[in-house]
Each structure stands twice: as C-alpha cells, then as structure tokens.
Write a protein that holds these residues in place. Structure first.
Motif, PDB file in Angstrom:
ATOM      1  N   GLU B 123       0.832  -1.206   0.000  1.00 52.58           N
ATOM      2  CA  GLU B 123       0.000   0.000   0.000  1.00 52.58           C
ATOM      3  C   GLU B 123       0.866   1.256   0.000  1.00 52.58           C
ATOM      4  N   ALA B 124       1.971   1.193   0.749  1.00 53.94           N
ATOM      5  CA  ALA B 124       2.886   2.338   0.775  1.00 53.94           C
ATOM      6  C   ALA B 124       3.403   2.613  -0.633  1.00 53.94           C
ATOM      7  N   SER B 125       3.702   1.566  -1.365  1.00 54.38           N
ATOM      8  CA  SER B 125       4.177   1.719  -2.736  1.00 54.38           C
ATOM      9  C   SER B 125       3.138   2.455  -3.577  1.00 54.38           C
ATOM     10  N   ALA B 126       1.863   2.085  -3.431  1.00 54.04           N
ATOM     11  CA  ALA B 126       0.800   2.739  -4.199  1.00 54.04           C
ATOM     12  C   ALA B 126       0.669   4.211  -3.808  1.00 54.04           C
ATOM     13  N   THR B 127       0.729   4.509  -2.497  1.00 57.03           N
ATOM     14  CA  THR B 127       0.586   5.914  -2.090  1.00 57.03           C
ATOM     15  C   THR B 127       1.781   6.734  -2.567  1.00 57.03           C
ATOM     16  N   LEU B 128       2.894   6.079  -2.903  1.00 56.66           N
ATOM     17  CA  LEU B 128       4.053   6.803  -3.432  1.00 56.66           C
ATOM     18  C   LEU B 128       3.984   6.906  -4.961  1.00 56.66           C
ATOM     19  N   GLY B 129       2.828   6.607  -5.517  1.00 55.47           N
ATOM     20  CA  GLY B 129       2.617   6.851  -6.946  1.00 55.47           C
ATOM     21  C   GLY B 129       2.924   5.669  -7.844  1.00 55.47           C
ATOM     22  N   ALA B 130       3.244   4.510  -7.266  1.00 53.80           N
ATOM     23  CA  ALA B 130       3.610   3.374  -8.101  1.00 53.80           C
ATOM     24  C   ALA B 130       2.371   2.694  -8.670  1.00 53.80           C
ATOM     25  N   SER B 131       2.404   2.375  -9.962  1.00 48.56           N
ATOM     26  CA  SER B 131       1.322   1.621 -10.585  1.00 48.56           C
ATOM     27  C   SER B 131       1.351   0.197 -10.037  1.00 48.56           C
ATOM     28  N   PRO B 132       0.258  -0.554 -10.206  1.00 51.71           N
ATOM     29  CA  PRO B 132       0.276  -1.944  -9.737  1.00 51.71           C
ATOM     30  C   PRO B 132       1.451  -2.742 -10.332  1.00 51.71           C
ATOM     31  N   ARG B 134       4.424  -1.565 -11.301  1.00 55.50           N
ATOM     32  CA  ARG B 134       5.659  -1.125 -10.660  1.00 55.50           C
ATOM     33  C   ARG B 134       5.753  -1.699  -9.238  1.00 55.50           C
ATOM     34  N   ARG B 138       8.895  -3.971  -8.415  1.00 58.43           N
ATOM     35  CA  ARG B 138       9.887  -3.340  -7.557  1.00 58.43           C
ATOM     36  C   ARG B 138       9.758  -3.708  -6.083  1.00 58.43           C
ATOM     37  N   VAL B 139       8.564  -4.178  -5.689  1.00 56.84           N
ATOM     38  CA  VAL B 139       8.362  -4.472  -4.269  1.00 56.84           C
ATOM     39  C   VAL B 139       7.968  -5.940  -4.061  1.00 56.84           C
TER      40      VAL B 139
END
Lengths: 361, 228
Positions: B123-132, B134, B138-139
């Motif tokens: 979820e943190a990745s998404a709030t940092l602007g990452a697309s699903p 990415r 990346r995560v």
C-alpha cells in the motif's frame, strides 16, 4: 488548499464510519480510541479503501465522488501516508526508499530533492543504510521524508510516533512542524495519546464510534470534556457516576452524590436537573492529599478516606484512596516521604469545585 | 546399452526440467499473485485443481494427459494441424504433462511468499505513486525472492525425478522421451545394477546439491519481515 472529506463506509455489521471534516493547511489531530474509525478514515482518504458514499477532495481536485462514480486509485491521489508500522521497503536503502516516489522525476532533480529532505529530517548521514540497520527514530524520519519528498497535497500520519520515547517524539514533531511552516498543506495526524494533541495540534477532531464528536482547538475540545470519551482520552483518571443532589444557581454550583455512597462533591453548575445521572471527571493531579483534617481552605470539597495503595510510576507516585468511591491521586515521591504515607492510614482529599468537570453520558 | 551412466537420458531430463521450470515461473507467478491478492468466492476450486498432482497417482494424471493429447482429442488434432505430428510420445507432450505435474511445486511456494508480505508495504508503494505493475516488479517480486528460489528448485527437482507421467505420455524413446528415471528403471529391468546405481547416485547427488544450495541461501539473514 483544504482537504474536504465526507465519508460514509460500512465497515462491519456493528460499525459504520460516517464523518464530514474540513481540514485546512496545518496540523489537525484526529483523536479517538482504537476502533473509533481513525484509520478507516485515513485509508478512505488515501484511496486504500472505497467508501460506500461521500466525496473527498483536495482544493478543487476531486479524489472520490460516489455520486459521480469517481474513485482515483491511491497512486494517482498524491497523498503522503506514514503508516503506523512505517512500511519502509526492507530491501532498499534509505536513499532508495526516498527515491521510490520520484521515479518520473529527472535524476538530477531527484538527487537534489532527496538530499534536501534528508537534511531537513537529519537523515543525510544514513542514506546508504537499510531500514534494519538504523534506529526506530531514524526509521520514523525516513518514513516521514519518503512521504514528503514527493510533495503530496495532503499528509496522513497513522500514529507514527507511538513506539518512540518522549524526547525522540518531540524532536521529530519539531521537524515536522518546521517543514509544515514552509509547505502549508493539510496534515492529518492520528493519535490516541493526549500528550501529542497538545504538543502538535493546531486543531483537533475527536472521533467516537465512527462519528465526529467534537472539533476545534485542543483547548476548546479537551479542556471542556463534555463527553466521557474525551474525558478519558484527555487524561481524567477519576470518572464517577453521580446523581445531582442539589443546585445552587446563585452560587454557580451544584452538589453531586457519587455512586451509591454518601460522598458528595460540590461541582460547577451544569444544565442537569436534580436527580439527573451525570459523570464527574477529576484529574488525579488536581487532588490534594492531607494526613490531618485541613481547615481554613477555600476548597469546598474535603473528603475523609483511607489510603488504599501507593505505586511508583516513574517520577510520580500513584495513590488510590477509598473515600466512598476510589479516587486516584498523583503525588511526588518527595511528598510521600515527608508525609510518611503508608497504606491503611486515614487521609483527607481536597478537591476544588472547578477541578470537577461534569461529563454527559 | 550396458555398464555406464545414460548421459543421453540425463541431458534430456535436465533439458525437460529447465524448460518446464522456466515456463512455470512465467505462468505460475501471475497465477500465484491472482490466488493471493484477487481471491474470489470460487478461488478454492482453482487451488484444488493446482494442488491435485500432489495427491494424484502420476499414472492417473498421465493417463488423462495421454487421452487429452491423443489423435482424436481436440488438443491432439490442433497440435497435429499445427506441426504435422501428434503430441503423445514427443518431447513437447512431455513438457505439457510435466507443466501440470510440477505446477503445485512452483505455485505454492510463490503464493506462500506473497501471502506473507506485509500488505502495508504494498500500500505504501501505491501511495508513493507506483502503478500496480511497478509495485509488483519493484516491491512484491524482490521481497518474494526466497519463495521464487524455492519454487524454482522444487519444480526443477520434481520434474527431474518424475516417472509415472513420463511413462504414460512419453513412453521410452531414447533422446526424445527416455528421461533419467525411466533409464534407471530400464537398467534395473536389464539387471545392469552397476549402471543403475551410477545413474541413481548421480541423480541423488544433484538433487541433494540443489536443495543444500537453496537452504544455504535461505539461511542468510534477509530482512523481509516487517520492522517492529
């Protein structure tokens, strides 16, 4: 830019979040017990949860509008989120954590922005380390910096400092405030620690069971604990069920009988009628304790009781006194020594009328 | 054929295992992702199908695979139209059967690794602007490294050692479908115990080395767990 959120979300059979808040730039505390809906509201604003109804907007930009069928995914909301357990990427260095949200920024500018935010939050010396190789306070700073380096329109913090010691908390709060002075965005800070409300908040919104109970400046909300939740959360250690026994409007006071006991307290006049059930809240630090019956005092409430227990907690000694009801009194260790306090001995409690607050059920 | 290790069979088995594991990692990773993160009410049925080869006798699986590949089946006819020859008793047929046979050994470790991820990190990745996508590359994938490694090794070792399915759909054609386990069986049938022993010992050694290598890597401290 103001964060505007009207959110209705049925979380379970028993619990529905139903709030409307407007958060101007600056730090707003979202205050409430666990289960009051604080985190649910943050998740709805960040787009991690889709509410059943309502509208969420930052300035003119609509993030969610149930009626219009608009629901931006989290990655397109530009909302910084600091999670309770931080959620740093464990496989990346602190620098790569900060750079993560800047992947579409040119490398030269990325470097400048990461270095700038790292200096502001005093993590510039540990950028090449992984989250497991730095302290809790440093991880906290990395998480804050990671959310802020993307220049979000709103910052959400979910009890991020709860695990840290007081001094570390204060330093991080100072850095956050300093940053917020330069970038005036709405910051919504969730906590259930009343100390943080005063340390941080320009405004406070109190949630209970999914609804907004009160909002305003911290002193407006917390110092007038008209509701039991607020009283408990605001650190009123003594909360008694009571009945209004008599009213003296000319003196601005009324008498309350505590529970089933004969103990009566004079309290400030409220709108309750004689015979009405109320709650009386008193801070443990506002009660004086004497070993002999005090005379010639302005305080109107002098209660005789028995010292039931003494337990040191840090620099404070928590005493309980049986005086019809059980009272909690905070003393210093020095006072315990000089008074020669022992459990079982008779004591007198002194409570000023205006140290007693009436709390509605 | 006597007296030695059947190198041809070993090479064939290794080739089969490499091909099968490669395909399974490509297909099994999205399947595991779907099973973990996009659960529907009927997902359990898909899980049961994926897990079937764990409990089914390989001959049963092989029998139905053989029927499915036969010249009268839709699959067999389609393959014949495409390539000019049948699917049964070919290397391609063996690959197809092995994909099903080894599927759970690849999908389950990956799904387990996905399920153990801290969701708030994604979820943190998404709030940092990452697309699903990415977030996934990346995560999710880097943090599931151990699960992917386990999946690859288990899938490889399991495909290397299969016997029943190969016998049913592949038969025993040297260089085409005679894998190492079939070869050992043949050697024993021919009372060439020395050759069987040499080949079996090699297979044992390779399997042990592969597993030991995995556990050695997994033992290395690797902070995937959420930070307390």
């Amino acid at each position: 830019m103001t964060l505007h959120a009207v959110v209705r979300s049925r979380v379970s059979e028993q619990f529905t979040l139903d709030v409307s808040i407007d958060t101007p730039p600056g730090i707003t505390i979202l205050f409430g017990a666990s289960g009051s809906g604080k985190s649910t509201l943050l998740r709805a604003i960040a787009g991690l949860l889709r509410p059943d109804a309502g509208r969420i907007a930052v300035g003119e930009r609509t993030l969610f509008d149930a009626a219009a069928g608009v629901c931006l995914p989290p990655q397109r909301r530009s909302i910084g989120y600091v999670f309770q357990h931080l959620a740093l990427f464990p496989h990346l260095t602190a620098r790569a954590n900060l750079e993560f949200g800047l992947h579409d920024v040119p490398p030269a500018e990325r470097l400048v922005r990461v270095d700038d935010i790292a200096q502001r939050f005093h993590i510039d010396r540990l950028l090449e380390r992984r989250p497991t190789q730095i302290s809790g306070g440093e991880r906290q700073r990395v998480a804050l910096a990671r959310a802020l380096v993307t220049d979000p329109g709103v910052l959400l913090l979910d009890e991020p400092l709860s695990a840290l010691d007081h001094a570390t908390q204060t330093r991080i709060i100072d850095d956050l405030r300093e940053w917020n002075r330069a970038r005036r965005i709405p910051v919504l800070y969730v906590t259930h620690a009343h100390r943080e409300v005063f340390a941080l908040g320009e405004r406070v919104v109190v949630l209970e069971r999914g609804r907004v109970l009160a909002s305003g400046t911290p002193h407006e909300v917390i110092d007038l604990p008209v509701h039991e939740t607020i009283a408990q959360l605001a650190g009123f250690e003594n909360l008694f069920s009571a009945t209004v026994a008599g009213r003296r409007p000319e003196g601005g006071v009324m008498q309350c009988r505590l529970g089933e006991s004969a103990t009566e307290l004079e309290v400030p006049l409220g709108v309750a009628d004689v015979g009405a059930a109320v709650r009386v809240a008193i801070r443990a630090g506002d009660i004086l304790l004497a070993t002999e019956e005090p005379r010639g005092l302005s305080a109107r409430n002098v209660l005789r009781g028995t010292l039931a227990s003494l337990s040191p907690q840090g620099t404070t000694v928590v005493a309980t006194v049986e005086a019809g009801e059980r009272f909690v009194v905070h003393l210093t260790a020095g006072a315990v020594d000089s008074l020669g306090l022992r459990t079982g001995m008779p004591v007198w409690l002194v409570v000023k009328t205006h140290s007693c607050r009436i709390v509605w059920l | 054929m006597s007296g030695g290790i059947d190198w041809q069979a070993i090479a064939l088995s290794v080739r089969l295992a490499v091909v099968v594991v490669s395909i399974l990692l490509v297909l099994g990773t999205p399947l595991a992702w779907w099973l973990t993160f996009r659960r529907k009410r009927w997902t359990f049925l898909v899980e049961a199908v994926v897990a079937l080869p764990l409990v089914l006798p390989p001959t049963v699986l092989g029998f139905y695979m053989l029927l499915a590949m036969g010249p009268h089946s839709p699959l067999g006819r389609a393959w014949d139209a495409l390539t000019g020859h049948g699917l049964a008793f070919t290397f391609e047929g063996l690959v197809l059967a092995s994909l099903f046979y080894s599927l759970p050994f690849v999908v389950q470790p990956i799904a387990t690794a996905f399920a153990q991820l801290d969701r708030t990190i994604l979820e943190a990745s998404a709030t940092l602007g990452a697309s699903p996508w990415r977030t996934f590359t990346r995560v999710t994938l880097p943090l599931s490294r151990d699960g992917l490694l386990t999946a690859a090794v288990l899938g490889f070792a399991h495909t290397l050692g299969e016997f029943g399915v190969v016998l049913m759909v592949g038969g025993n054609l040297p260089g085409v479908t005679r894998t190492v386990s079939i070869s050992i069986y043949d050697q024993v049938q021919a009372f060439d115990l020395a050759a069987a022993n040499a080949t079996a010992l090699l297979l044992l050694g390779v399997s042990f080395a592969a597993l030991a290598a995995v556990y050695a890597v997994l033992r290395k401290p690797w902070a995937v767990a959420p930070i307390a």
